[in-house]
Design a protein around this motif. Sequence first.
Motif, PDB file in Angstrom:
ATOM      1  N   GLU A  45      48.967  32.517  41.254  1.00 26.93           N
ATOM      2  CA  GLU A  45      47.605  33.040  41.405  1.00 26.93           C
ATOM      3  C   GLU A  45      47.377  34.174  40.409  1.00 26.93           C
ATOM      4  O   GLU A  45      48.069  35.192  40.451  1.00 26.93           O
ATOM      5  CB  GLU A  45      47.381  33.567  42.831  1.00 26.93           C
ATOM      6  CG  GLU A  45      46.009  34.201  43.038  1.00 26.93           C
ATOM      7  CD  GLU A  45      45.846  34.842  44.413  1.00 26.93           C
ATOM      8  OE1 GLU A  45      44.929  35.678  44.565  1.00 26.93           O
ATOM      9  OE2 GLU A  45      46.631  34.522  45.325  1.00 26.93           O
ATOM     10  N   HIS A  46      46.420  33.978  39.515  1.00 27.18           N
ATOM     11  CA  HIS A  46      46.037  35.024  38.562  1.00 27.18           C
ATOM     12  C   HIS A  46      44.526  34.995  38.396  1.00 27.18           C
ATOM     13  O   HIS A  46      43.911  33.926  38.439  1.00 27.18           O
ATOM     14  CB  HIS A  46      46.724  34.812  37.211  1.00 27.18           C
ATOM     15  CG  HIS A  46      48.213  34.936  37.276  1.00 27.18           C
ATOM     16  ND1 HIS A  46      48.854  36.155  37.341  1.00 27.18           N
ATOM     17  CD2 HIS A  46      49.188  33.999  37.319  1.00 27.18           C
ATOM     18  CE1 HIS A  46      50.166  35.962  37.400  1.00 27.18           C
ATOM     19  NE2 HIS A  46      50.388  34.662  37.404  1.00 27.18           N
ATOM     20  N   SER A  74      52.583  27.874  46.929  1.00 28.38           N
ATOM     21  CA  SER A  74      52.090  29.022  46.163  1.00 28.38           C
ATOM     22  C   SER A  74      53.244  29.868  45.663  1.00 28.38           C
ATOM     23  O   SER A  74      54.195  30.122  46.384  1.00 28.38           O
ATOM     24  CB  SER A  74      51.170  29.882  47.039  1.00 28.38           C
ATOM     25  OG  SER A  74      51.843  30.287  48.228  1.00 28.38           O
ATOM     26  N   GLN A  78      48.625  36.310  46.281  1.00 27.71           N
ATOM     27  CA  GLN A  78      48.554  37.768  46.150  1.00 27.71           C
ATOM     28  C   GLN A  78      47.881  38.316  47.409  1.00 27.71           C
ATOM     29  O   GLN A  78      46.661  38.386  47.512  1.00 27.71           O
ATOM     30  CB  GLN A  78      47.771  38.148  44.898  1.00 27.71           C
ATOM     31  CG  GLN A  78      48.423  37.652  43.612  1.00 27.71           C
ATOM     32  CD  GLN A  78      47.646  38.063  42.372  1.00 27.71           C
ATOM     33  OE1 GLN A  78      46.618  38.733  42.453  1.00 27.71           O
ATOM     34  NE2 GLN A  78      48.153  37.681  41.213  1.00 27.71           N
ATOM     35  N   HIS A  81      44.651  40.418  48.144  1.00 31.34           N
ATOM     36  CA  HIS A  81      43.301  39.902  47.911  1.00 31.34           C
ATOM     37  C   HIS A  81      42.850  38.934  48.999  1.00 31.34           C
ATOM     38  O   HIS A  81      41.778  38.330  48.874  1.00 31.34           O
ATOM     39  CB  HIS A  81      43.236  39.180  46.560  1.00 31.34           C
ATOM     40  CG  HIS A  81      43.687  40.005  45.410  1.00 31.34           C
ATOM     41  ND1 HIS A  81      43.399  41.344  45.306  1.00 31.34           N
ATOM     42  CD2 HIS A  81      44.406  39.688  44.293  1.00 31.34           C
ATOM     43  CE1 HIS A  81      43.923  41.817  44.181  1.00 31.34           C
ATOM     44  NE2 HIS A  81      44.536  40.837  43.562  1.00 31.34           N
ATOM     45  N   GLY A 107      53.359  37.242  47.929  1.00 34.02           N
ATOM     46  CA  GLY A 107      53.816  38.278  47.014  1.00 34.02           C
ATOM     47  C   GLY A 107      52.993  39.540  47.163  1.00 34.02           C
ATOM     48  O   GLY A 107      51.832  39.495  47.606  1.00 34.02           O
ATOM     49  N   ARG A 108      53.568  40.673  46.769  1.00 38.10           N
ATOM     50  CA  ARG A 108      52.887  41.958  46.934  1.00 38.10           C
ATOM     51  C   ARG A 108      51.822  42.215  45.890  1.00 38.10           C
ATOM     52  O   ARG A 108      51.057  43.180  46.011  1.00 38.10           O
ATOM     53  CB  ARG A 108      53.897  43.103  46.888  1.00 38.10           C
ATOM     54  CG  ARG A 108      54.778  43.212  48.103  1.00 38.10           C
ATOM     55  CD  ARG A 108      55.431  44.582  48.174  1.00 38.10           C
ATOM     56  NE  ARG A 108      56.144  44.902  46.959  1.00 38.10           N
ATOM     57  CZ  ARG A 108      56.456  46.138  46.582  1.00 38.10           C
ATOM     58  NH1 ARG A 108      56.059  47.166  47.292  1.00 38.10           N
ATOM     59  NH2 ARG A 108      57.142  46.351  45.470  1.00 38.10           N
ATOM     60  N   SER A 109      51.756  41.412  44.818  1.00 36.69           N
ATOM     61  CA  SER A 109      50.736  41.635  43.796  1.00 36.69           C
ATOM     62  C   SER A 109      49.362  41.673  44.432  1.00 36.69           C
ATOM     63  O   SER A 109      49.031  40.862  45.289  1.00 36.69           O
ATOM     64  CB  SER A 109      50.782  40.508  42.758  1.00 36.69           C
ATOM     65  OG  SER A 109      51.998  40.516  42.068  1.00 36.69           O
ATOM     66  N   GLY A 110      48.555  42.635  44.009  1.00 37.18           N
ATOM     67  CA  GLY A 110      47.244  42.803  44.614  1.00 37.18           C
ATOM     68  C   GLY A 110      47.203  43.949  45.604  1.00 37.18           C
ATOM     69  O   GLY A 110      46.132  44.430  45.955  1.00 37.18           O
ATOM     70  N   HIS A 111      48.374  44.427  46.047  1.00 44.74           N
ATOM     71  CA  HIS A 111      48.409  45.596  46.906  1.00 44.74           C
ATOM     72  C   HIS A 111      48.234  46.853  46.065  1.00 44.74           C
ATOM     73  O   HIS A 111      48.736  46.948  44.953  1.00 44.74           O
ATOM     74  CB  HIS A 111      49.736  45.667  47.675  1.00 44.74           C
ATOM     75  CG  HIS A 111      49.698  44.921  48.968  1.00 44.74           C
ATOM     76  ND1 HIS A 111      49.579  45.546  50.177  1.00 44.74           N
ATOM     77  CD2 HIS A 111      49.707  43.589  49.231  1.00 44.74           C
ATOM     78  CE1 HIS A 111      49.545  44.634  51.147  1.00 44.74           C
ATOM     79  NE2 HIS A 111      49.621  43.442  50.588  1.00 44.74           N
ATOM     80  N   GLN A 115      50.303  48.611  42.017  1.00 44.09           N
ATOM     81  CA  GLN A 115      49.526  48.642  40.792  1.00 44.09           C
ATOM     82  C   GLN A 115      50.379  49.078  39.611  1.00 44.09           C
ATOM     83  O   GLN A 115      51.465  49.625  39.758  1.00 44.09           O
ATOM     84  CB  GLN A 115      48.339  49.605  40.943  1.00 44.09           C
ATOM     85  CG  GLN A 115      47.305  49.104  41.954  1.00 44.09           C
ATOM     86  CD  GLN A 115      46.176  50.097  42.144  1.00 44.09           C
ATOM     87  OE1 GLN A 115      46.121  51.101  41.453  1.00 44.09           O
ATOM     88  NE2 GLN A 115      45.290  49.821  43.075  1.00 44.09           N
ATOM     89  N   SER A 222      59.973  43.537  49.115  1.00 49.03           N
ATOM     90  CA  SER A 222      59.896  42.095  49.326  1.00 49.03           C
ATOM     91  C   SER A 222      61.270  41.482  49.550  1.00 49.03           C
ATOM     92  O   SER A 222      61.459  40.666  50.453  1.00 49.03           O
ATOM     93  CB  SER A 222      59.217  41.428  48.123  1.00 49.03           C
ATOM     94  OG  SER A 222      57.902  41.898  47.961  1.00 49.03           O
TER      95      SER A 222
END
Length: 383
Positions: A45-46, A74, A78, A81, A107-111, A115, A222
């Motif tokens: 997811e991007h 997946s 993220q 989101h 995944g933690r991306s988006g938290h 950042q 994670s």
Amino acid sequence: MSVPLSILDLAPISAGSTAQQAIRNTIDLAQHAEDWGYHRYWLAEHHFVSVASSSSITLIGLVAAATSRIRVGSGAVQVGHHTSASIVEAFGTIDALYPGRLDIGLGRSGHRRAQFGTRPEYPKKSHPVVDTVTGRTEIRDGVVVPPPFDPGRITDRSKFIASISALQQEGAQPLEFADQVGEVRALLDGTYRSADGVALHAVPGEGAQIELWLFGSSASESAELAGQLGLPFAAAYHVAPGTALDAVDAYRAAFRPSAELAEPYVVISADVVVAKDDATARRRACTYGHWVHSIRSGAGAADYLDPADATPLTPEQQRLVEDRLATQFVGAPTTVVERLAALQRVTGADELLITSIVHDHEDRLESHRLLAEAWGLRAARAA
């Protein structure tokens, strides 16, 4: 016996092509991957960049519909989101038609706390084994482990900040990662209660035959959470080669048996380009550095350049991406199989997750086909 191979796809958009074509290419690759014996097909997811997997769960449904056996999932959602309910209901909807084939990777991306600019977190007394004085790359039994990349080197964060604003409602505060993982699990198993104690049931979603995975790239929350919960874990060596091996160690150290797993289960990713010979593979992979640079400059993934049209990276650009270039697996089938075998041996991975990005779709198909044949996937299916 060789471990299974799986595919991670970003639906990359090649220079001169379109998002529509990239999605068609994804469906085509997934169908071939199933025939060639790959175990899973995961979508990343991007957002707001030149890849066509922004709505990854939608794409997962399309891939599941176009295939019949391969697991689809997946890599990763993220979660910053999405609400937990939206994730479970979306996957539950797909599972209703294609039961028992889906993987939810979180995944933690988006938290907000993940950042740009934050430094990697490590358990006490656990750090990457690199020369901290010179920043030299270490070779572990044939596996390249570069110094960890410092996100602080990304100086232009304006697009990232704008993306966060566009992907979240004003004033929204994502849950702590562990809390959101807990919500997803509760919605899947039917034990969810609101903050006020009201029972809510995801329809569809509750009771779905879905595997839950956690993704990570360093020895941080994670990896430890996946171990503590007894969930399978995917380590992103292709994104963070300097810290992914430490993530695997942290996961195993924290592992506790669960209803899902009696023992740790590790998938580790690798960026791969295979061709009939080393020279051809290197030529097809030669704009990978340009693509990584577009990400690390802060602009986000650009259209993937045609090697015939690209100018060489400057020395400064090269320095920003040298860790990713050194850890890309490029060459003839025997060359790449030898290096992947080393990665599997050093990490003890139960499965390898292959991502491959080149300009021409036919070359990407050939890369995955040659690897499948050299790894013995056809023979494994026949057996």
